[in-house]
Design a protein around this motif. Structure first.
Motif, PDB file in Angstrom:
ATOM      1  N   SER A   1       0.963  -1.319   0.071  1.00  0.00           N
ATOM      2  CA  SER A   1      -0.084   0.028  -0.105  1.00  0.00           C
ATOM      3  C   SER A   1       0.920   1.095   0.158  1.00  0.00           C
ATOM      4  O   SER A   1       0.196   2.610  -0.134  1.00  0.00           O
ATOM      5  N   VAL A   2       2.056   1.265   0.232  1.00  0.00           N
ATOM      6  CA  VAL A   2       3.066   2.087   0.219  1.00  0.00           C
ATOM      7  C   VAL A   2       3.445   2.659  -1.293  1.00  0.00           C
ATOM      8  O   VAL A   2       3.980   1.847  -1.953  1.00  0.00           O
ATOM      9  N   SER A   3       3.058   3.873  -1.327  1.00  0.00           N
ATOM     10  CA  SER A   3       2.968   4.462  -2.634  1.00  0.00           C
ATOM     11  C   SER A   3       3.476   5.888  -2.549  1.00  0.00           C
ATOM     12  O   SER A   3       2.846   6.762  -1.864  1.00  0.00           O
ATOM     13  N   PRO A   4       4.533   6.343  -3.478  1.00  0.00           N
ATOM     14  CA  PRO A   4       5.017   7.735  -3.346  1.00  0.00           C
ATOM     15  C   PRO A   4       4.043   8.873  -3.714  1.00  0.00           C
ATOM     16  O   PRO A   4       3.615   9.784  -3.586  1.00  0.00           O
ATOM     17  N   GLU A   5       3.013   8.083  -4.807  1.00  0.00           N
ATOM     18  CA  GLU A   5       2.002   9.109  -5.610  1.00  0.00           C
ATOM     19  C   GLU A   5       0.757   9.213  -4.359  1.00  0.00           C
ATOM     20  O   GLU A   5       0.071  10.361  -4.692  1.00  0.00           O
ATOM     21  N   ARG A   6       0.500   8.592  -3.457  1.00  0.00           N
ATOM     22  CA  ARG A   6      -0.433   8.869  -2.625  1.00  0.00           C
ATOM     23  C   ARG A   6      -0.445   9.911  -1.485  1.00  0.00           C
ATOM     24  O   ARG A   6      -1.093  10.283  -0.953  1.00  0.00           O
ATOM     25  N   GLY A   7       0.758  10.420  -1.461  1.00  0.00           N
ATOM     26  CA  GLY A   7       0.910  11.945  -0.711  1.00  0.00           C
ATOM     27  C   GLY A   7       2.281  11.949  -0.187  1.00  0.00           C
ATOM     28  O   GLY A   7       2.814  10.748   0.511  1.00  0.00           O
ATOM     29  N   ASN A   8       3.267  12.656  -0.495  1.00  0.00           N
ATOM     30  CA  ASN A   8       4.378  12.845  -0.058  1.00  0.00           C
ATOM     31  C   ASN A   8       4.608  12.899   1.346  1.00  0.00           C
ATOM     32  O   ASN A   8       5.572  12.404   1.988  1.00  0.00           O
ATOM     33  N   HIS A   9       3.702  13.439   2.149  1.00  0.00           N
ATOM     34  CA  HIS A   9       4.012  13.573   3.525  1.00  0.00           C
ATOM     35  C   HIS A   9       3.681  12.537   4.498  1.00  0.00           C
ATOM     36  O   HIS A   9       4.123  12.382   5.398  1.00  0.00           O
ATOM     37  N   ASN A  10       3.042  11.280   3.696  1.00  0.00           N
ATOM     38  CA  ASN A  10       2.879  10.364   4.466  1.00  0.00           C
ATOM     39  C   ASN A  10       3.774   8.896   4.041  1.00  0.00           C
ATOM     40  O   ASN A  10       3.925   8.022   4.654  1.00  0.00           O
ATOM     41  N   PHE A  11       4.304   9.124   2.926  1.00  0.00           N
ATOM     42  CA  PHE A  11       5.416   8.109   2.329  1.00  0.00           C
ATOM     43  C   PHE A  11       6.272   7.553   3.219  1.00  0.00           C
ATOM     44  O   PHE A  11       6.405   6.353   3.374  1.00  0.00           O
ATOM     45  N   ASN A  12       7.061   8.394   3.661  1.00  0.00           N
ATOM     46  CA  ASN A  12       8.234   7.925   4.699  1.00  0.00           C
ATOM     47  C   ASN A  12       7.697   7.226   5.962  1.00  0.00           C
ATOM     48  O   ASN A  12       8.247   6.213   6.483  1.00  0.00           O
ATOM     49  N   SER A  13       6.734   7.611   6.624  1.00  0.00           N
ATOM     50  CA  SER A  13       6.029   6.877   7.861  1.00  0.00           C
ATOM     51  C   SER A  13       5.338   5.717   7.291  1.00  0.00           C
ATOM     52  O   SER A  13       5.705   4.495   8.055  1.00  0.00           O
ATOM     53  N   TRP A  14       4.914   5.596   6.187  1.00  0.00           N
ATOM     54  CA  TRP A  14       4.374   4.156   5.894  1.00  0.00           C
ATOM     55  C   TRP A  14       5.717   3.274   5.235  1.00  0.00           C
ATOM     56  O   TRP A  14       5.163   2.185   5.650  1.00  0.00           O
ATOM     57  N   ALA A  15       6.270   3.763   4.602  1.00  0.00           N
ATOM     58  CA  ALA A  15       7.681   3.066   4.248  1.00  0.00           C
ATOM     59  C   ALA A  15       8.235   2.556   5.585  1.00  0.00           C
ATOM     60  O   ALA A  15       8.600   1.262   5.793  1.00  0.00           O
ATOM     61  N   ALA A  16       8.435   3.160   6.561  1.00  0.00           N
ATOM     62  CA  ALA A  16       9.049   2.864   7.921  1.00  0.00           C
ATOM     63  C   ALA A  16       8.206   1.867   8.481  1.00  0.00           C
ATOM     64  O   ALA A  16       8.717   1.095   9.178  1.00  0.00           O
TER      65      ALA A  16
END
Length: 173
Positions: free
Chosen positions: A129-144
């Motif tokens: 579900s982690v995707s950079p297109e879904r919103g840059n401000h959430n990407f790093n938290s979701w990836a972590a």
């Protein structure tokens, strides 16, 4: 004329069950197993608590409700985090010795096995579900959170192995 006051007698019958007898302890203080946290299963439980906390706080700090898959990840992470804290308290206070009616080796195996399977599914859902297109401000938290979810899965796999060996040695007796 006053009537003399009658004395009333009450008969109280008490019975104790075998559960109550086995549950009561001879001392009023709680036992504390200081050595448990030095064992590999103890260290894995502490790692599960710390890493599991990271998983759900990293997701909870974002707008996770916009991606329905993160609801599943949150459920698994919070559910097993609470239960793992509960089991840590049971192991540290040696409560399992006070309730011998519960097959603790089987309970531990079922708990760790289910945590491994459901955390694996949550980690896969999280990573997919982690995707950079879904919103840059959430990407790093979701990836972590995805990374830590896989680490927690490895910890539960390790504890499943130790629970299985304890269960197997118990059933072989």
């Amino acid at each position: 004329m006053e009537e003399p006051q009658r004395t009333r007698s009450h008969t109280v019958t008490t019975t104790t069950s075998s559960f109550a007898e086995n549950f009561s302890t001879t001392s009023s203080s709680f036992a504390y197993d200081r050595e448990f946290l030095r064992t590999v299963p103890g260290l894995l439980i502490v790692a599960e608590i710390v890493l599991g906390l990271l998983v759900w706080t990293l997701i909870a700090g974002t707008e996770y409700f916009r991606v329905p898959a993160f609801g599943w990840v949150m459920f698994v992470a919070v559910f097993y985090w609470v239960l793992t804290v509960f089991f840590l308290i049971i192991y540290i206070t040696m409560t399992y010795t006070r309730i011998p009616q519960v097959p603790w080796t089987t309970v531990g195996l079922c708990f760790n096995g289910s945590a491994f399977v459901l955390y694996l599914s949550a980690a896969i859902v999280d990573a997919s579900s982690v995707s950079p297109e879904r919103g840059n401000h959430n990407f790093n938290s979701w990836a972590a959170s995805s990374f830590f979810a896989f680490l927690v899965t490895i910890c539960y796999a390790g504890n499943t192995y130790f629970s299985f060996t304890a269960w197997r040695s118990r059933t072989m007796q």
